[in-house]
Design a protein around this motif. Structure first.
Motif: not given
Length: 116
Positions: A100, A102-103, A106-108
């Protein structure tokens, strides 16, 4: 994650009752799953507001007991299989970091095989 002295107390508690004979890894894993399900029951059919109300009531102790039951069986399982829980978590975090990025996530809330 469980303090060494507390783990010793758990192992001694079990030994004094001669329960090791029942605590093979399969049955401890089953018990862990059952206790996790009992933990879920504490939240079942509750709204976020109802959960907050229960957390502020005498019902909180029931939640803490269920969490403790889960932790005890996990501690027994790790002890009996000679698994260092802290190291297992560190290893899994490394795998999750690669799985996973981060880029990308993130937020998903996509599953790892659904994002591009």
């Amino acid at each position: 994650m469980i303090e060494t002295e507390l783990l010793k107390q758990l192992i001694e508690f079990r030994r004094e009752r001669d329960w090791e004979q029942f605590h093979n890894p399969k049955d401890v894993a089953i018990s862990l799953s059952i206790e996790a399900s009992e933990l879920l029951e504490w939240f079942q059919w509750k709204t976020a507001e109802q959960v907050q109300q229960r957390l502020a009531s005498e019902k909180r102790e029931e939640l803490e007991d269920e969490i403790a039951d889960v932790a005890v069986y996990l501690a027994y399982l790790c002890h009996d299989l000679n698994i260092d829980l802290n190291q297992a978590i560190k290893n899994k975090m490394q795998k999750n970091a690669a799985k996973y990025p981060r880029d990308k996530v993130k937020g998903r809330n996509d599953k790892y095989d659904e994002y591009s």
